[in-house]
Design a protein around this motif. Structure first.
Motif: not given
Lengths: 476, 335
Positions: A91, A84-88
């Motif tokens: 993204g 999720s940190n990568f996606s934030t």
């Protein structure tokens, strides 16, 4: 679980699910194009053998496509669930690329797949061929977008960092980032090669078991032409890809080469074998050829390539792994080229379908393309570590804040379910391959019908051998 | 720029999720109807009514995910990590039922029942956990510093679990009325018999949810019951009642197509009720679509593609349904 952190578990889970997944699209890309070629040839020549092969490979394609879809849905959600940190962080670049993949490729494939599988009697050959083409094109468009996204993570450009997040500035630069063309070509050609060797091995298996008929011969011949023509092309593309990696990810190349340090004014040797030891900062037991490393990678006799010690210890990829996965990939590539050349030699002598040593080699080479793809992906993905977006975000900062318990449960579930479901799928594919192409599917198999001799194609002096002996055994 | 990109994207994602619910809903429902039909040929027919289209239906789920990722990466990251376990269970359910479509017909006779079970179990698990995901989402997701701040088992609560059961009922009714439309003879008659009790159970589920949600959430209660909202939104419950009445009547009349259309209407109304309750939040209870928006460069770039391509997708999806129109009989398929 074995003292692993949630980060390790997330990485294992991602590596596991993505490794499984990549095998299905690879075969799907190859088979979809193969099916389009088969149907096109059938429409052009009206030779039944192409339609027979189409029906045969269509079933295998369908099983494989189903597995690709379901394992792919898992991937699409894993960016958010596990990273999720990568996606934030990234993204706003990878999200739109994934959205384009869904819009331009997934829907195209899914929309026309039904017609392709079930619709030949409902829409007529022209529209059906169009559907097959759309599915094949869909697989290629899908490859385009997913590799654009992946390549951007290796060689990011066309963005700015605002408030600790990536903001896309120039989409053309993002998509056509420096490593994208090489990666895309390398992957598509790899998918074609993997499929060619799988098709070739299936035919070789039937030939080895005495099931020699026009359909089996045709698919063996087509597969070997593909190997002969495409395997050398892949080697050239791979070489260019390597040069590109040297320019943009030198640490990866140093790790692949197991090359630790340069001495002033000395060319880099090529280490053929050895054991790169990350702790001792050297490659042990090495067998090397002087100067060859510089020659291959810099096309120069003196200029050295960057060495691992030039990078901080925490920025070095794991050389032990990529050193060997790379050699496995390249070794298989050479075997593929060799197979293609041997097939040409046998073809010239008219012995392509009879040489048992060659048929055995073709059989053994069946999984070579898929193994090479996995080895290649491990090389490139482990080689970019410790970065998830090269130079911008480290893998350990990308992970979601899940507990070890959750990650263990889900990892265990995925391993058990994948091994069971896709293991069984693999058995079904082998089962279908084992059955072999059915000749004249959908046509009345009348003995002595059109194009078939009603009487034995041998002197009447041997009538005791039965009426069917002279007819090639097409329905085994 | 004067265009509210976030708003457009919220509409597109809502549309994608709705397409998913109405389209994958009936093929998931077929899996859950399997236990009522033991005969292998009946099951062949049921599966063959959706075999050519299920894969396109499921793609809308991926579009929902990818659209969220593209336009609202913060929401994508927070919502998906908050719903980690139910999503994993849902995905595994989808794996089983997805491969069952191909494997079932390729399996030997003796193993076929295993794939029937995988199809049933996978459909049930996927549906139930979609409902759980929905319920957890309505309950609200705690966020701190742009990250999910709740526990791994937040979804294991009465309301989400009830939503799971509710969705099972809704999809089963969709599957049932779809099969009324696509089959004939004894199979169709038995679907007719099932449709009535399923409709009544669904009505009860809708009723309970309509009470439970505003009672548990003041904001949602205020949204519905303050003036003038009450007048604007009153058609939703009224139309639900009218649809149920028409549905029961059309089932009694032995209509073929109408029950399915009316069930779609019911699902659509329930869905619009949900949007009314949550708007404009993308991570309830407090993060709005504008808070979670991707930069305009991203939303704009992806929007060009979406606006150009979604109509085309709808076009060839409709064509594919048109190609496979009409009743499905025993012995059809490519296997």
């Amino acid at each position: 679980m074995f003292g692993w952190e949630a980060l390790d578990l997330a990485r294992i889970q991602f590596a596991f699910t993505v490794s499984f997944h990549i095998l299905f699209p690879a075969v799907t890309i190859g088979l979809a194009s193969y099916l389009a070629v088969l149907e096109g040839l059938w429409l052009k020549t009206k030779e039944q053998v192409y339609l027979d092969l189409y029906h045969f490979w269509l079933k295998i394609f369908a099983v494989n496509f189903g597995m690709g879809v379901v394992s792919g849905i898992v991937m699409a959600y894993q960016f958010g669930t596990n990273w999720s940190n990568f996606s934030t962080f990234a993204g706003s670049v990878t999200g739109p690329l994934l959205a384009y993949e869904v819009l331009t490729a997934f829907f195209l494939e899914a929309g026309f797949l039904g017609v392709m599988l079930f619709g030949l009697n409902r829409v007529g050959p022209g529209l059906h061929f169009f559907s097959t083409l759309m599915v094949a094109i869909g697989t290629l468009i899908s490859t385009f977008w997913i590799l654009a996204s992946n390549s951007w993570m290796h060689t990011p450009q066309g963005h700015a960092i605002v408030d600790g997040k990536v903001i896309p500035v120039d989409w053309l630069a993002v998509i056509f980032n420096p490593s994208f063309p090489y990666r895309l070509l390398h992957m598509v050609v790899a998918a074609y090669l993997a499929t060619a060797f799988f098709v070739g091995a299936s035919a070789a298996w039937h030939l080895l078991h005495g099931r020699d008929n026009p359909a089996v011969r045709k698919m063996f011949s087509m597969a070997m032409w593909m190997a002969l023509l495409v395997a050398p092309v892949q080697a050239v593309i791979g070489d260019f890809h390597g040069l590109n990696t040297l320019e943009h990810q030198p640490a990866k190349i140093a790790a692949i080469e197991g090359h630790w340090e340069n001495r002033e004014g000395e060319a880099t040797p090529l280490i053929l074998f050895g054991w790169p030891d990350m702790a001792r900062e050297e490659t042990r037991f090495k067998v090397e050829i002087p100067v060859l490393g510089s020659l291959i990678l810099n096309h120069s006799l003196s200029e050295p390539i960057p060495a691992l010690k030039e990078f901080a210890a925490e920025d070095r990829p794991n050389s032990t792994i990529v050193f060997w996965t790379f050699r496995l990939m390249v070794g298989l590539g050479f075997l593929m080229i060799f197979t293609g050349l041997w097939s040409l030699w046998l073809r010239r002598r008219g012995a392509l379908y009879q040489s048992r040593p060659f048929l055995r080699l073709a059989l053994v080479m069946g999984p070579s393309g898929l193994v090479a793809i996995l080895a290649g992906w491990i090389t490139t993905e482990v080689g970019r570590q410790p970065w998830v977006v090269h130079g911008l975000m480290r893998t350990r900062d990308a992970v979601s804040a899940h507990g070890v318990a959750e990650m263990s449960i889900s990892l265990l579930l995925f391993v058990v379910v994948y091994l069971a479901v896709f293991g069984i799928g693999f058995v079904y594919v082998l089962h279908l391959v084992h059955k072999g192409p059915v000749t004249d599917e959908g046509l009345e198999p009348i003995p002595g019908g059109a194009g078939r001799p009603r009487t034995p194609a041998r002197p009447l002096s041997a009538p005791e051998e039965g009426l069917d002996e002279g007819v090639p055994s097409t329905r085994s | 720029m004067g265009i509210d990109l976030s708003l457009i994207w919220a509409v597109i994602i809502s549309f994608g999720v709705m397409m998913y619910v109405v389209m994958d809903g009936f093929d998931l429902g077929i899996g859950m109807l399997y236990p009522f039909f033991k005969d292998s040929h009946d099951r062949d027919v049921m599966m063959n009514t959706v075999a050519p289209v299920w894969d396109g239906n499921e793609t809308w789920l991926v579009l929902g995910g990818a659209g969220l990722f593209a336009a609202f990466p913060l929401a994508y990251a927070v919502v998906l990590s908050a719903l980690y376990l139910p999503l994993v269970f849902m995905l595994i359910g989808l794996v089983f039922r997805g491969v069952a479509f191909e494997f079932r017909f390729k399996a030997r006779e003796a193993q076929r029942h295993l794939w029937d079970k995988a199809f049933i179990g996978g459909s049930l698990a996927a549906t139930f956990f979609q409902g759980v995901v929905l319920g957890t989402f309505i309950e609200g997701i705690p966020v701190a510093d742009g990250q999910f701040a709740g526990g791994a088992l937040d979804w294991l609560a009465p309301f989400p679990l009830f939503c799971g059961l509710g969705l099972v009922v809704a999809y089963t009714l969709l599957g049932c009325t779809w099969l009324i439309m696509k089959t004939e003879g004894p199979l169709q008659r038995r679907m007719h018999d099932l449709a009535r009790p399923l409709t009544l159970v669904l009505l009860a589920v809708i009723g309970i949810l309509s009470l439970w949600t505003p009672l548990a959430h003041d904001a949602i209660a205020r949204r519905w019951f303050s003036l003038p909202n009450l007048i604007w939104f009153l058609p939703v419950p009224l139309l639900v009642l009218l649809s149920v009445r028409a549905l029961l009547r059309s089932v009694a009349n032995n209509d073929h197509v109408r029950p399915f259309l009316l069930t779609l209407a019911l699902i659509f109304l329930g869905y619009s009720g949900l949007i009314i309750s949550l708007w404009p939040n993308i991570i309830p209870p407090s993060i709005t679509i504008h808070d979670a928006a991707a930069p305009p460069q991203s939303q704009g770039f992806a929007l060009v593609g979406a606006l150009l391509i979604i109509p085309v997708v709808l076009g060839y999806t409709a064509w594919s349904y048109y190609v496979f129109r009409g009743k499905v009989r025993h012995g059809e398929g490519y296997h």
